[in-house]
Structures are given as C-alpha cells and as structure tokens.
Write an enzyme that holds these catalytic residues in place. Sequence first.
Site, mmCIF file in Angstrom:
data_model
loop_
_atom_site.group_PDB
_atom_site.id
_atom_site.type_symbol
_atom_site.label_atom_id
_atom_site.label_comp_id
_atom_site.label_asym_id
_atom_site.label_seq_id
_atom_site.Cartn_x
_atom_site.Cartn_y
_atom_site.Cartn_z
ATOM 1 N N GLU A 47 -0.421 -27.050 12.782
ATOM 2 C CA GLU A 47 -0.722 -25.666 12.413
ATOM 3 C C GLU A 47 -1.731 -25.030 13.374
ATOM 4 O OE1 GLU A 47 0.797 -23.753 10.461
ATOM 5 O OE2 GLU A 47 2.057 -25.220 9.440
ATOM 6 N N TYR A 130 -5.213 -19.025 6.321
ATOM 7 C CA TYR A 130 -3.838 -19.465 6.597
ATOM 8 C C TYR A 130 -3.752 -20.986 6.727
ATOM 9 C CZ TYR A 130 0.358 -20.796 8.965
ATOM 10 O OH TYR A 130 1.524 -21.461 9.272
ATOM 11 N N ASP A 148 0.518 -15.700 7.431
ATOM 12 C CA ASP A 148 0.289 -15.299 8.822
ATOM 13 C C ASP A 148 1.197 -14.098 9.107
ATOM 14 O OD1 ASP A 148 2.820 -16.388 8.967
ATOM 15 O OD2 ASP A 148 2.355 -17.820 10.551
#
Length: 366
Positions: A47, A130, A148
């Site tokens: 991520e 996020y 996002d």
Amino acid sequence: MVNELQNKLKDFSIQEFQQDLITWYLAEKRDLPWRKDQDPYKIWVSEIMLQQTRVDTVIPYFNAFIDKFPTIEALAAANEEEVLKAWEGLGYYSRVRNLHAAVKEVNESYSGIVPNTPEEISKLKGVGPYTKGAILSIAYNIPEPAVDGNVMRVFSRILSIWDDIAKPKTRKIFEEATYQIISKEDPSSFNQAVMELGALICTPTSPSCLLCPVREHCSAFKEGVQAELPIKSKKKKPKPLQMAAAVLYDQDRRLYIHKRPSTGLLANLWEYPNMEVQQEAGNTYRKQLQEFLLSTYGADVELLELSGTVEHVFSHLIWNISIFIGEVNNIPNDQLIAVTEKELEKYAFPVSHQKIYKIYLGSDKS
C-alpha cells in the site's frame, strides 16, 4: 452532507451492490503478489508503494523488497542506506523513510506484530486514514474505509456525489459513504473490489460502463454523467527550475558524489554536485557551475562542453538539468566522496541522477 448522503442511500440496495461487486472481484481479480496471503506486513509495504505509483511499476519493486526484507524484523534491522537502495527509482522517498521508522516501532513496541486497532495503527509514522483502512480491512478483515482517489472516483459516480475530490474535507463524505456501504462480512474483498473496479473498469477517462458489474446501481450511468464525475479542481502547474550538474572524475576514474540533506526533497539520497543556474549574458551555465564547485567543494576542475540534459518532473517542480563532465585536478573537501564505479552500486540515487550517470557513460570524456 450527512442528510444528503442518507437520502442518496435511501433507495440504494446495499446488499445487492456488495454481492454484485464482490462476486465480480473474486472471479476477475488480478493475480498480484501482495494478494497471495493476508500478511499485514506485505499489505502495508504494497500500500505504501502503490501511493502515487502504478501497479505494473510496483510489482518488481515489491517482489525485490520482500525478498530482501521478508519480515518486520528484517526491515527493522536494516540500515537506511540499504532501505533507500531497495526503493531506488520508486520516488517519493519520504514514504519509505516513514515506513522504515514505523516498522522499527512495531518491532520494538508491538513485538513485530502490526497493530489491528484504528487507534494504535494510526499512531505509526506515515500511516494516514487510507493506509490504516487498507491494512485493517485487507489484512484483518475489519470494516474500515480505505478511501483514496480511486475509491472517491468510483463512489462519486455510483452515488452521484458532486463535491470536489481535490478538497481534503470531501474525503470525509466518501469515508462516511464507505462506512455505510462496506460489507461487514467480507470487508477485505469489498475494499479491494472497489479499488480493482476503479483500476480496471471505472477509470478516470472513458470508463467501461458496459462491462461494469455494478452499473445497475450507478446513478451516474443512469443519468449519463459518468464522464463529468468526479469533480476535481486542477493543481497548480509545477514550477520549472534550471539546474546544472557535474560528473567529476579523477585520474583513477573514481567519481565524486554528494549526500543530500537529511530533510526536504530527496532527503539522504546521493547525487552528483549540482546547483540552480541563472541565464546571464557572458556567464554561462558551465562557468557558474565551475565557480560553484570551487567555492563549495574546493574542486579545481575544467568542465567540458555540455554533454546532455535531463528533465525530471516532480508534483511541484520541473528540474531542467544541464550535464557537464570534468576531471578534478586536486582533492575536493569532504563534502564530496570519491567512489569507484563498482562502489556506486551501494548508493541510492534519485532517477534524475541515474540518468545523469548514463549520460556520463555514453559521453566522450577526452
């Protein structure tokens, strides 16, 4: 906006939407290396890498990074130079510095186990809303929103939300919408499905609505306004900056490199000495650079004519770099270090300076 959102969701079939979306995802999802298991560490690394970087670019970096640092303990034990080198070329280096610092904290304070509560994981360096939502939902199956730009685009169309997604406060609207819609039984698949939908079907331009598994639920499709959403105000154009850089070598063919400051742009990366130059009559870039090298590094050098140029675009800056090559006639001060071409492989350079080195390799140095 809460009342407005409730009105939008009043006639929205949440359960059917979840089912259609997750069924499609489980059948069509891409085979990505961080989806092999639900290891929180690997999901965290992926991520962070995927922020502002395309999936195709990330895959080889992710595989190499996990090979080198397979566990929280391995990354925590690594020195910064090694970590930056493994990230070299991915850009946005503050991401990996924050990741490294946060992993050390997890190793020391949480026995190497990534925290599984919103309160604890949010305290880690570089873990914003996020990333928090992505790790908790994907790794731990906790129904947390992971919002996002991709997710905001999808839900702006699904729910016909016309708020400007470039404004920070708008994220709250989409987080609330995701809280309402997310599958409580399978939040991991749900959040990944929304991301996958945005990447493959509900793209920024020319969305493939006829292939969309949830178009029956999409307000924008029904109204024919999918091309107009999301609303996103434009950023300022990046500012151009004229630079000059020198690749300096000595009679032993060692090269001279410089470490950037520990804070700011490209912190702690290595580079060839460079400066911002001005267009001035009778004062060429080469002359300005030569004087800078002498006054800053004590380097007595005669630079050759221009060997090439490099353009590098940041979100707020464009570097236009003129490249000069020259042999050093003395020993510069300790702000520059001399390395062999073999030793260069140990140091992490930004992409712009990797390009500078390629120009040096292809140049006539005589």
